[in-house]
Write an enzyme that holds these catalytic residues in place. Structure first.
Site, short mmCIF file in Angstrom:
data_model
loop_
_atom_site.label_atom_id
_atom_site.label_comp_id
_atom_site.label_asym_id
_atom_site.label_seq_id
_atom_site.Cartn_x
_atom_site.Cartn_y
_atom_site.Cartn_z
N ASP A 236 -25.64 22.57 -0.16
CA ASP A 236 -26.78 23.18 0.53
C ASP A 236 -26.50 23.45 2.00
O ASP A 236 -27.43 23.64 2.79
CB ASP A 236 -28.04 22.31 0.38
CG ASP A 236 -29.32 23.09 0.62
OD1 ASP A 236 -29.30 24.31 0.41
OD2 ASP A 236 -30.34 22.47 1.00
N ASP B 201 -25.91 26.74 -6.14
CA ASP B 201 -25.71 27.31 -4.80
C ASP B 201 -24.29 27.13 -4.26
O ASP B 201 -24.00 27.56 -3.15
CB ASP B 201 -26.69 26.72 -3.78
CG ASP B 201 -28.12 27.18 -3.98
OD1 ASP B 201 -28.33 28.06 -4.83
OD2 ASP B 201 -29.01 26.66 -3.32
N ASP C 2 -39.15 21.71 -3.01
CA ASP C 2 -37.94 22.33 -2.48
C ASP C 2 -37.51 21.74 -1.14
O ASP C 2 -36.41 22.02 -0.67
CB ASP C 2 -38.17 23.83 -2.28
CG ASP C 2 -38.45 24.55 -3.58
OD1 ASP C 2 -39.42 25.33 -3.60
OD2 ASP C 2 -37.73 24.32 -4.56
#
Length: 443
Positions: A102, A140, A290
């Site tokens: 992230d 991701d 989130d």
């Protein structure tokens, strides 16, 4: 960014069964110890519970492995896989451990370095067994590279390629999918380039739309373009899985913690009707934050309710309540001897346990329900007497001490606390004849 799922008890299981198109076949596994299932069990009187129970907790969702725990990850994976295998269903595991995940955002963390990452992955892979399992490998990790230098990108690509081969070597039936971002992020051509660099040729395909809200049709069209680009590179036979956990409502701002206009999308299934798509999955568990308004990965009932309220009801096709035997059951009638009774319900505090055994020729599975007395218990132990020749080969939602004779099962971290008159369950499988009685439950 995808967040970390917690792990736990109770609920209804409604899933769609066999596949049409794609390469996957079978029903998906619903984790009886997920965060949403725990919340439903703990809040029977909440006005939101029925909607969350029926439209979210009833559905199979991914189990996230996101803690750097190289010494315990194998046993955690093995426990989860054992429960799914006993149910003869397909588990979905989301691996979220890559170094510098992230890019230091709301879900920052991961392995301290890529050497330790490979150690963790090797231990993870050793717990996967040999039956079909879906691996969502590093959300991701390929779509989000802005924080990495060119050398770091090359090292990450090699790490993901190695992780894919490690998992496939440990369990050839594992279906591994790499990060394809989503349809409104990188172009299909760029996505294909990144997948190739990370070793998609060793994987089964790619996943898209994790934690996002893009429509299923838009993601499917994007996936076809990615597959076409991969074919042009000489990489054929790759397929897509799409996260549909939050794409049934409006699009717009990515971070949905404050957005109450979202809805759950298509219910999880391997029956996609599209030869390019292996499954529609709920990778991001609906109701888990989130990191915008709430801590990333935390379950929030108001988010879950806003996603589920007004959404269509799930399919009504339910899988069998007990798994069929993996070997042919005996044709002779079972013994008529009545087994000793289970332990009795306490008149005051404490707990009691009931066992249900599914027996076949060479083995059994047992599901044990632990019920608290009039007061809450915080920790329990159940002792089971196994007949001579019987042995425990796997356990879920409990820890076993011993494998034969007198075996003691104790709660794990997430299911030791049981409210008064409420229940939790655990199970085990073994060879030989299943247990005839529960000797004692201590809470």
């Amino acid at each position: 960014m995808a967040a970390v799922a917690a792990a736990t008890v109770v609920g209804v299981c409604l899933t769609v069964g066999s596949a049409s198109a794609g390469t996957l076949s079978g029903s998906l596994y619903r984790d009886p110890s997920s965060a949403v299932v725990r919340w439903v069990a703990a809040n029977p009187g909440d006005s939101r519970t029925a909607v969350i129970r029926d439209k979210i907790a009833s559905q199979p969702q991914a189990r996230w492995f996101a803690n750097f725990n190289p010494s315990t990850v194998q046993s955690e994976v093995s426990e989860h896989i054992g429960a799914a295998n006993a149910a003869q269903q397909i588990p979905v595991l989301a691996v979220y451990e890559i170094t510098n995940r992230d890019c230091g955002g709301a879900s920052a963390g991961g392995a301290p370095d890529l050497n330790q990452y490979q150690t963790w992955v090797s231990n993870f892979a050793r717990g996967l067994g040999n039956q079909t399992v879906i691996i969502i490998l590093e959300t991701d990790s390929l779509a989000l590279l802005t924080c990495l230098s060119s050398g770091e990108i090359s090292a990450r690509n090699e790490a993901i390629s190695t992780a894919t081969r490690t998992i496939k070597s440990a369990n050839p039936n594992a279906k591994v999918y790499l990060d394809g971002g989503h349809s409104t992020w990188n172009s299909a051509g760029e996505t294909a380039n990144r997948l190739r660099a990370a070793g998609v040729q060793y994987a089964d395909g790619f996943f898209t739309n994790v934690s996002n809200y893009n429509s299923t049709s838009g993601e499917a069209n994007f996936g076809r373009n990615v597959i076409s680009a991969l074919n042009g590179m000489g990489i054929s036979g790759k397929r897509q899985v799409i996260d549909t956990s939050r794409n049934g409502g409006a699009s717009g701002d990515w971070c949905g913690d404050d957005n109450t206009d979202r809805r759950i999308g298509q219910y999880p299934t391997t029956n996609t009707g599209d030869g390019n798509i292996d499954a529609y999955l709920w990778v991001k568990p609906p109701g888990e934050a989130d990191g915008c308004r709430y801590t990333a990965g935390s379950f929030q009932p108001d988010l879950a309710f806003s996603l589920a309220n007004g959404a269509p009801n799930p399919p009504t096709t339910a899988p069998p309540t007990t798994p069929p035997p993996t070997t042919t059951p005996p044709t002779t009638p079972p013994p008529t001897t009545t087994p000793p009774p289970n332990s009795s319900p306490p008149t005051g505090d404490g707990c009691y346990a009931d066992v249900a055994v599914n027996q076949w020729a060479e083995g059994f599975t047992a599901t044990v329900t632990v019920t608290a007395g009039k007061s809450e218990i915080n920790g329990w132990k159940v002792t089971v007497e196994l007949p001579a020749g019987a042995a425990v080969t796997g356990t879920w939602n409990a820890q076993a001490s011993g494998t034969s004779g007198t075996v003691q099962f104790t709660n794990v971290s997430y299911n030791g606390r049981v409210a008064g008159r409420q229940s939790t369950t655990f199970g085990f499988q073994g060879t030989g004849t299943g247990p005839g009685r529960i000797a004692v439950c201590v809470g």
